[in-house]
Design a protein around this motif. Structure first.
Motif, short mmCIF file in Angstrom:
data_model
loop_
_atom_site.label_atom_id
_atom_site.label_comp_id
_atom_site.label_asym_id
_atom_site.label_seq_id
_atom_site.Cartn_x
_atom_site.Cartn_y
_atom_site.Cartn_z
N CYS A 37 -89.65 17.83 37.70
CA CYS A 37 -89.50 19.08 36.98
C CYS A 37 -88.03 19.39 36.75
O CYS A 37 -87.20 19.20 37.64
CB CYS A 37 -90.13 20.20 37.80
SG CYS A 37 -90.10 21.79 36.99
N TYR B 217 -89.15 31.87 36.80
CA TYR B 217 -90.26 31.06 37.28
C TYR B 217 -90.85 31.70 38.52
O TYR B 217 -90.12 32.26 39.34
CB TYR B 217 -89.79 29.65 37.67
CG TYR B 217 -89.18 28.88 36.53
CD1 TYR B 217 -89.96 28.14 35.67
CD2 TYR B 217 -87.80 28.90 36.32
CE1 TYR B 217 -89.40 27.43 34.62
CE2 TYR B 217 -87.23 28.19 35.28
CZ TYR B 217 -88.03 27.46 34.43
OH TYR B 217 -87.47 26.76 33.39
N ASP B 218 -92.18 31.61 38.67
CA ASP B 218 -92.80 32.01 39.92
C ASP B 218 -92.67 30.83 40.87
O ASP B 218 -93.10 29.72 40.56
CB ASP B 218 -94.27 32.36 39.72
CG ASP B 218 -94.45 33.69 39.01
OD1 ASP B 218 -93.58 34.57 39.16
OD2 ASP B 218 -95.45 33.84 38.28
N THR C 297 -84.28 31.20 32.72
CA THR C 297 -85.73 31.40 32.59
C THR C 297 -86.31 31.76 33.95
O THR C 297 -85.94 31.18 34.96
CB THR C 297 -86.40 30.11 32.07
OG1 THR C 297 -85.84 29.78 30.80
CG2 THR C 297 -87.90 30.29 31.93
N LEU D 196 -85.69 22.63 35.36
CA LEU D 196 -85.74 24.05 35.05
C LEU D 196 -84.74 24.39 33.95
O LEU D 196 -83.79 23.66 33.72
CB LEU D 196 -85.40 24.85 36.31
CG LEU D 196 -86.28 24.55 37.53
CD1 LEU D 196 -85.80 25.35 38.72
CD2 LEU D 196 -87.73 24.81 37.24
N ASP E 6 -94.51 27.50 39.11
CA ASP E 6 -95.63 27.69 38.19
C ASP E 6 -95.53 26.89 36.90
O ASP E 6 -96.52 26.40 36.41
CB ASP E 6 -95.80 29.17 37.88
CG ASP E 6 -94.64 29.76 37.08
OD1 ASP E 6 -93.51 29.27 37.21
OD2 ASP E 6 -94.87 30.73 36.34
N ALA E 7 -94.37 26.73 36.35
CA ALA E 7 -94.22 26.10 35.03
C ALA E 7 -93.99 24.59 35.11
O ALA E 7 -93.69 23.97 34.09
CB ALA E 7 -93.08 26.75 34.28
N CYS E 8 -94.13 24.01 36.28
CA CYS E 8 -93.89 22.57 36.43
C CYS E 8 -95.22 21.82 36.48
O CYS E 8 -95.93 21.89 37.48
CB CYS E 8 -93.09 22.31 37.69
SG CYS E 8 -91.43 23.00 37.61
N PRO E 9 -95.56 21.12 35.40
CA PRO E 9 -96.84 20.42 35.35
C PRO E 9 -96.88 19.15 36.18
O PRO E 9 -97.94 18.60 36.39
CB PRO E 9 -96.99 20.10 33.86
CG PRO E 9 -95.58 19.97 33.37
CD PRO E 9 -94.78 20.96 34.18
N PRO F 168 -98.82 22.58 41.51
CA PRO F 168 -97.53 22.23 40.92
C PRO F 168 -96.44 21.97 41.96
O PRO F 168 -95.38 22.57 41.93
CB PRO F 168 -97.21 23.45 40.06
CG PRO F 168 -97.87 24.57 40.80
CD PRO F 168 -99.12 23.99 41.39
#
Length: 130
Positions: free
Chosen positions: A46, A54-55, A52, A48, A39-42, A19
Motif C-alpha cells: 500500500c 485514512y481510517d 488524504t 498512501l 481502510d483504503a488499502c486493498p 486490509p
C-alpha cells in the motif's frame, strides 16, 4: 482431515479479506506494531497519498507503563481504542483517522504514538506519494 483442511481454507480467506498492510520499522530502537490495517488499502502493498485521511487500526503491545498516550499531532489517543492508563506488556489497538503528512520531502510517512514522557509506544513508516 477434510474438516481441518476446510477450516484452514476459511481462516486463510478471512485473513486475506482484511486490509492488513506491510510497513517498515522506524528504526531498531522504536517498537513496531503487531498489525496495521488501513481502510483504503486493498492489498498488503500500500502507498498512501499525502494529505488524504485514512481510517487506521494499529495493534501493538505497550513497551512501557503510560498514564496518557498521544498521537503525532499531540492529541490524546486515549478512548480511540486505547484505554488509559496503559500497562507495560498490555495489548492495545488504536483506531482513528490518520492524515499522512511529511515535512522533509521524503517518500515515506511516519506514524507513532508516545506517552506523556515522550516514550515511543509504537512507530512505523509507510510509503507515500504526493
Amino acid at each position: 482431515m477434510l474438516r481441518i483442511t476446510a477450516l484452514v481454507l476459511v481462516f486463510a480467506s478471512i485473513s486475506l479479506a482484511y486490509p492488513f498492510v506491510d510497513f517498515q520499522p522506524c528504526d531498531n530502537t522504536k517498537p513496531t506494531p503487531q498489525l496495521v490495517e488501513i481502510d483504503a488499502c486493498p492489498s498488503r502493498d500500500c502507498t498512501l497519498t499525502r494529505g488524504t485521511s485514512y481510517d487506521v487500526k494499529v495493534s501493538f503491545v505497550s513497551p512501557v507503563d503510560a498514564d496518557q498516550v498521544f498521537n503525532m499531532t499531540g492529541k490524546l489517543a486515549c478512548d480511540h481504542g486505547i484505554v488509559c492508563p496503559v500497562f507495560k506488556g498490555g495489548y492495545c489497538m488504536y483506531t482513528h483517522p490518520w492524515t499522512p503528512m511529511d515535512f522533509t520531502g521524503s517518500s515515506m510517512t511516519q506514524f507513532s504514538l508516545v506517552d506523556e514522557k515522550q516514550n515511543t509506544l509504537v512507530c512505523f513508516n509507510m510509503p507515500m506519494t504526493e
